[in-house]
Design a protein around this motif. Structure first.
Motif, PDB file in Angstrom:
ATOM      1  N   UNK A   3       0.778  -1.185  -0.012  1.00 29.82           N
ATOM      2  CA  UNK A   3      -0.228   0.104   0.054  1.00 29.82           C
ATOM      3  C   UNK A   3       0.878   1.199   0.084  1.00 29.82           C
ATOM      4  N   UNK A   4       1.878   1.173   0.871  1.00 27.65           N
ATOM      5  CA  UNK A   4       2.693   2.419   0.826  1.00 27.65           C
ATOM      6  C   UNK A   4       3.491   2.678  -0.367  1.00 27.65           C
ATOM      7  N   UNK A   5       4.031   1.584  -1.012  1.00 28.68           N
ATOM      8  CA  UNK A   5       4.571   1.503  -2.337  1.00 28.68           C
ATOM      9  C   UNK A   5       3.852   2.293  -3.361  1.00 28.68           C
ATOM     10  N   UNK A   6       2.470   1.981  -3.246  1.00 30.01           N
ATOM     11  CA  UNK A   6       1.634   2.537  -4.626  1.00 30.01           C
ATOM     12  C   UNK A   6       1.232   3.660  -4.263  1.00 30.01           C
ATOM     13  N   UNK A   7       1.168   4.351  -2.995  1.00 30.35           N
ATOM     14  CA  UNK A   7       0.635   5.743  -2.690  1.00 30.35           C
ATOM     15  C   UNK A   7       1.759   6.752  -2.630  1.00 30.35           C
ATOM     16  N   UNK A   8       3.105   6.111  -2.588  1.00 30.06           N
ATOM     17  CA  UNK A   8       4.197   6.886  -2.395  1.00 30.06           C
ATOM     18  C   UNK A   8       4.299   8.291  -3.065  1.00 30.06           C
ATOM     19  N   UNK A   9       4.269   8.021  -4.460  1.00 28.91           N
ATOM     20  CA  UNK A   9       4.315   9.129  -5.305  1.00 28.91           C
ATOM     21  C   UNK A   9       2.855   9.945  -5.593  1.00 28.91           C
ATOM     22  N   UNK A  10       2.034   9.438  -4.831  1.00 32.50           N
ATOM     23  CA  UNK A  10       0.593  10.094  -4.875  1.00 32.50           C
ATOM     24  C   UNK A  10      -0.102   9.782  -6.338  1.00 32.50           C
ATOM     25  N   UNK A  34      -7.569   0.800  -0.763  1.00 29.21           N
ATOM     26  CA  UNK A  34      -7.415   1.670  -1.546  1.00 29.21           C
ATOM     27  C   UNK A  34      -9.047   2.082  -2.053  1.00 29.21           C
ATOM     28  N   UNK A  35      -9.858   1.881  -1.193  1.00 35.64           N
ATOM     29  CA  UNK A  35     -11.222   2.214  -1.693  1.00 35.64           C
ATOM     30  C   UNK A  35     -11.693   3.605  -1.628  1.00 35.64           C
ATOM     31  N   UNK A  36     -10.975   4.362  -1.159  1.00 36.04           N
ATOM     32  CA  UNK A  36     -11.214   5.771  -1.078  1.00 36.04           C
ATOM     33  C   UNK A  36     -10.328   6.548  -2.158  1.00 36.04           C
ATOM     34  N   UNK A  37      -9.321   5.669  -2.830  1.00 32.40           N
ATOM     35  CA  UNK A  37      -8.829   6.459  -4.195  1.00 32.40           C
ATOM     36  C   UNK A  37      -9.234   6.442  -5.344  1.00 32.40           C
ATOM     37  N   UNK A  38     -10.390   5.737  -5.447  1.00 30.00           N
ATOM     38  CA  UNK A  38     -11.273   5.527  -6.716  1.00 30.00           C
ATOM     39  C   UNK A  38     -10.106   4.732  -7.822  1.00 30.00           C
ATOM     40  N   UNK A  39      -9.523   3.664  -7.387  1.00 29.36           N
ATOM     41  CA  UNK A  39      -8.602   2.890  -8.390  1.00 29.36           C
ATOM     42  C   UNK A  39      -9.224   1.576  -8.593  1.00 29.36           C
ATOM     43  N   UNK A  40      -9.324   1.120  -9.799  1.00 26.76           N
ATOM     44  CA  UNK A  40      -9.685  -0.100 -10.470  1.00 26.76           C
ATOM     45  C   UNK A  40      -8.659  -1.212 -10.197  1.00 26.76           C
ATOM     46  N   UNK A  61      -1.398   1.975  12.115  1.00 28.72           N
ATOM     47  CA  UNK A  61      -2.442   2.515  13.023  1.00 28.72           C
ATOM     48  C   UNK A  61      -3.118   3.956  12.220  1.00 28.72           C
ATOM     49  N   UNK A  62      -2.493   4.432  11.380  1.00 30.10           N
ATOM     50  CA  UNK A  62      -3.315   5.359  10.453  1.00 30.10           C
ATOM     51  C   UNK A  62      -4.473   4.833   9.836  1.00 30.10           C
ATOM     52  N   UNK A  63      -4.152   3.512   9.149  1.00 32.37           N
ATOM     53  CA  UNK A  63      -5.221   3.204   8.155  1.00 32.37           C
ATOM     54  C   UNK A  63      -6.060   2.060   8.684  1.00 32.37           C
ATOM     55  N   UNK A  64      -5.752   1.905  10.156  1.00 34.30           N
ATOM     56  CA  UNK A  64      -6.632   0.894  10.882  1.00 34.30           C
ATOM     57  C   UNK A  64      -6.492  -0.568  10.256  1.00 34.30           C
ATOM     58  N   UNK A  65      -5.203  -0.977  10.327  1.00 30.80           N
ATOM     59  CA  UNK A  65      -5.038  -2.057   9.415  1.00 30.80           C
ATOM     60  C   UNK A  65      -5.684  -3.455   9.956  1.00 30.80           C
ATOM     61  N   UNK A  66      -5.807  -3.432  11.157  1.00 32.87           N
ATOM     62  CA  UNK A  66      -6.547  -4.604  11.838  1.00 32.87           C
ATOM     63  C   UNK A  66      -7.871  -4.777  11.640  1.00 32.87           C
TER      64      UNK A  66
END
Length: 647
Positions: free
Chosen positions: A460-467, A493-499, A609-614
C-alpha cells in the motif's frame, strides 16, 4: 669375666650380621644382573624375530620381483638360476633362525640396530621399484585407502561445454544499434515492410535483424537439399524476439501452394499464445497464409473445425499453415483430432516453452529427434523441421538441451562468455554466461524489507508513495494469494477510486481474457496475478512491477521484472522481502552476476495505525467466509440437480 664374654659375644654377632648383609647385597646385585641379562635376551629375541620377518618379507618381494620380470618363455637355465637365488635367500633366513640367543653388550645391540636400519633402507628402495601392490602405485592411480588422510590436493575438474554453447554468436544488447528498415528493403518482402510501418516500426532490434538474415540464409540451404541447423536465441525480455521469428517464417512460407501445417509455435501459457496468434494474424493479413490457435480459449470442437476440413472425397485436409498452441492443448489434438498431421513441418518454434518439453515426444519422429546426419539419411530420410528456441532464460545445461533433440545447433545470445564454467544447478552455482539472465538496460530494480504479516501495508505504501498510481502489475506465487490480496487491496484503496483486477489460473478463460483487455486499455490500473502472465506476455506501458511474493527460481524473477522496461521504455521493478528472504534474494541475483539493489527496510508502525489495518484484516476474513459458504451452497445445488437428472 661375664662382662667381657658379653662384649665378645656382641662383637661376634655384629660381625655375623655384617657378613649376612654383604651376602644379601651380593644376591640382590646378582638378581639385578640376571634381570638385566634377561631383558637383553628378550630385546635380542625381538630384534631377531623382527629381522627374521623382514628377511621373509624380503624373500617374498624378491620372489614377486623375479616372477614379474621373468616371462613365460624364459629358458631352463634362467629358471635354475632363479631357484639358486631363492635357495640362498632361504639359507640366509634359516641361518638367522638358528642363532643362539646370548646376552649381548650395548655395542653389539647398537650394531644390530644399525644393521636393521640398513636392511630397512634397502627394502624401501626395492619397494619403490614394485610395479604392483605398492602404496605409491595406489596413490598414483587415486585408490583411496579407508581411514587414511589424503594430503594431496585433487585437481579441479571443469565441465567442458559443447562448441556451440562455448562460442555463441553475440547479439548487441543495445536496442538502438539495430538497422533501419531501409537497409532491409532488398531482403524483406515489401508487404511486410508496409505492415511494419503501419504498426509504427521503422527500425529493427538487433535480435530481429540477426534472425531475419540467418533464417533467410537457411532457406537457401534448404532449397539445395541440406538439413538446417537448429537455432537457439537467448535475449532479454522486451527485445523483440516474437517478430524475430514471425517475419522470416511468414516470408518463407508465403510461396507455398497447398495449405498444410508447416509451422508450429509452442508457448507455455494461454495469454502468450493469444498474443503470438494476434501478431501472426497481423503479418499474414496481406499474405495467402492462414493461422490457427490451439490454447483452450475456445472449446475443443471449435478448434478442430478451425484447423481442419473435409474435402469432396471425405478426407481431412488442413485449412491452416501456421498453428500457435500451448503444450497440453497440442497433445490433446494430436491424440484426439482425426486428420491432424504434423508430418510436413518446416519450422518448430519453442517460445519460452523449453522448461518442460515432454510434449515433444508426441511429434512425428523426424521432428522430435532428428536422425543421425549421414549421406544415406540425407537421401532417404524425411527432412526434420528446423527447431527455433527463444527465451530470456535459455538453459546452458547440455543435458537439458539434449532432450530437445537439436541438430547441430547454433546459439545467438546477447550476453558475453567468460572462462569460468563450473555450474550444474542454475541457482546455486555461477554460470559461464555473465548476466545470462539479463534484464533490459532501461529497467530499475529495487527491493524493500518488512515483516511477513505487514506485506500488504508495505505494498500500500509503495503504491501511494508518489501520490500517483500508474499501470501496475503485482505478482504472487499462487492464485489463492492473488485473490486474498485483491480483496484486501481493494479495501485499503477504497477511497482512492482505483480499479483493481485479478488474473490467475482459478479464473476461466473468458474471464482472464476480459480482465487482461481491461488492463491493457487502462480501465484497470492495478492487476494482481500469479505467474500466468510472467513468461513472454507483452503488455504495453507497464510502469511498475511488484513481486509481492519472492519467486522460487531466478527464471521467475527475470520473467516478472521483464514485463516492464520493454522495447526501450523505462520501468521499475520492486521486490517485497521478509527478513528471512533477504539473503536468498541476494544469492539469487549474485548467482547470475546481476547487480544486487539496496534493500530498504520499511518503517510501517505509524501507517498501520493510521489506516486501521486490523479492521481491514477482519473485513477480509468475513468476505472469505461468505465466499466459502456460497461455494458450498453452489456445490450442493449442483449435486442436487445431478441426482434429480439421474432419477
Amino acid at each position: 669375666l661375664l662382662f667381657t664374654n658379653r662384649y665378645k659375644g656382641e662383637n661376634e654377632e655384629t660381625k655375623h650380621e655384617k657378613n649376612h648383609l654383604s651376602e644379601l647385597l651380593k644376591r640382590i646385585e646378582k638378581q639385578k644382573q640376571e634381570r638385566a641379562n634377561k631383558n637383553n635376551i628378550e630385546t635380542q629375541e625381538d630384534n631377531l624375530q623382527s629381522l627374521k620377518k623382514k628377511k621373509k618379507k624380503k624373500k617374498k618381494e624378491i620372489n614377486e620381483q623375479s616372477d614379474f620380470n621373468i616371462s613365460e618363455h624364459t629358458t631352463k637355465d634362467s629358471n635354475q638360476h632363479l631357484k639358486k637365488k631363492r635357495r640362498k635367500t632361504e639359507d640366509i633366513c634359516n641361518e638367522n633362525s638358528d642363532i643362539n640367543y646370548k646376552p649381548e653388550s650395548k655395542d653389539v645391540i647398537e650394531d644390530k640396530r644399525l644393521q636393521n636400519e640398513t636392511i630397512d633402507n634397502q627394502q624401501h628402495k626395492i619397494s619403490n621399484n614394485k610395479p604392483i601392490g605398492s602404496n605409491e602405485t595406489n596413490q598414483q592411480i587415486n585408490f583411496m585407502v579407508l581411514g587414511a588422510k589424503n594430503k594431496k590436493k585433487k585437481q579441479e575438474i571443469k565441465r567442458v561445454l559443447p562448441e556451440w554453447l562455448a562460442n555463441p554468436e553475440v547479439i548487441s544488447i543495445n536496442l538502438d544499434s539495430g538497422p533501419n528498415l531501409e537497409e532491409f528493403n532488398s531482403i524483406i518482402d515489401s508487404k511486410l515492410i508496409e505492415t511494419l510501418r503501419a504498426n509504427g516500426i521503422n527500425k529493427l532490434f538487433p535480435v530481429q535483424s540477426s534472425m531475419i538474415s540467418w533464417l533467410l540464409k537457411c532457406d537457401k540451404d534448404r532449397q539445395q537439399g541440406w538439413w538446417l541447423r537448429d537455432t537457439c536465441v537467448s535475449a532479454p525480455t522486451g527485445s523483440g524476439k516474437t517478430l524475430a521469428y514471425v517475419l522470416p517464417i511468414v516470408q518463407i512460407l508465403q510461396s507455398r501452394l497447398v495449405p498444410k501445417i508447416r509451422c508450429l509455435i509452442v508457448v507455455p501459457v494461454q495469454e502468450l499464445a493469444t498474443q503470438v496468434y494476434k501478431v501472426m494474424l497481423t503479418y499474414t493479413a496481406r499474405m495467402n497464409l492462414k493461422v490457427g490457435l490451439l490454447s483452450g480459449a475456445s472449446v475443443f470442437q471449435q478448434e478442430q473445425s478451425n484447423i481442419l476440413k473435409k474435402n469432396a472425397r471425405g478426407e481431412y485436409v488442413s485449412s491452416v499453415d501456421i498453428i500457435v498452441a500451448t503444450p497440453g492443448r497440442l497433445v490433446d489434438h494430436i491424440l484426439k483430432t482425426p486428420g491432424f498431421s504434423l508430418d510436413d513441418l518446416r519450422f518448430l518454434v519453442i517460445d519460452e516453452a523449453d522448461k518442460a518439453a515432454d510434449w515433444l515426444e508426441y511429434l512425428p519422429e523426424p521432428h522430435y529427434r532428428s536422425p543421425q546426419l549421414t549421406l544415406f539419411n540425407l537421401r532417404c530420410s524425411k527432412v526434420p523441421a528446423q527447431k527455433l528456441l527463444f527465451s530470456a532464460t535459455l538453459s546452458q545445461d547440455p543435458e537439458k538441451l539434449n532432450r530437445l533433440g537439436l541438430l547441430q545447433p547454433i546459439l545467438f545470445t546477447s550476453v558475453l562468455v567468460t572462462d569460468k564454467d563450473d555450474n550444474v544447478n542454475l541457482d546455486n552455482e555461477v554460470g559461464n554466461f555473465v548476466g545470462r539472465y539479463i534484464s533490459p538496460e532501461e529497467l530499475v530494480e529495487q527491493a524493500v524489507e518488512c515483516a511477513a504479516e505487514y506485506k500488504p501495508v508495505a505494498l500500500y505504501q509503495l503504491l501511494i508513495r508518489n501520490n500517483t498510481i500508474n499501470k501496475t502489475l503485482i505478482f504472487t506465487n499462487s492464485g489463492k494469494t492473488a485473490h486474498r490480496l485483491t480483496i484486501l487491496l481493494q479495501s485499503l484503496l477504497s477511497k482512492e477510486n482505483i480499479a483493481i483486477g485479478e488474473l490467475s489460473a482459478q479464473l476461466v478463460s473468458k474471464e482472464r481474457e476480459d480482465i487482461l483487455k481491461k488492463f491493457i486499455s487502462g480501465k484497470v490500473q492495478i492487476l494482481i496475478t500469479s505467474d500466468a502472465l510472467a513468461r513472454g506476455v507483452d503488455i504495453p506501458d507497464v510502469q511498475l512491477v511488484v513481486s509481492y511474493d519472492l519467486p522460487k527460481h531466478i527464471k521467475g524473477y527475470i520473467h516478472r521484472v521483464g514485463r516492464t522496461g520493454r522495447a526501450g521504455k523505462s520501468g521499475t521493478a520492486i521486490s517485497i522481502l521478509t527478513p528471512k528472504q533477504s539473503g536468498i534474494f541476494k544469492h539469487m541475483l549474485s548467482s547470475v552476476h546481476k547487480k544486487i539493489p539496496d534493500i530498504e527496510k520499511m518503517e510501517l508502525d505509524s501507517l498501520i495505525n493510521e489506516i486501521d489495518y486490523s479492521n481491514h484484516i477482519e473485513q477480509l476474513k468475513h468476505i472469505l467466509e461468505v465466499e466459502k459458504q456460497n461455494n458450498l451452497l453452489r456445490i450442493r445445488s449442483v449435486k442436487h440437480i445431478k441426482s434429480v437428472i439421474m432419477e
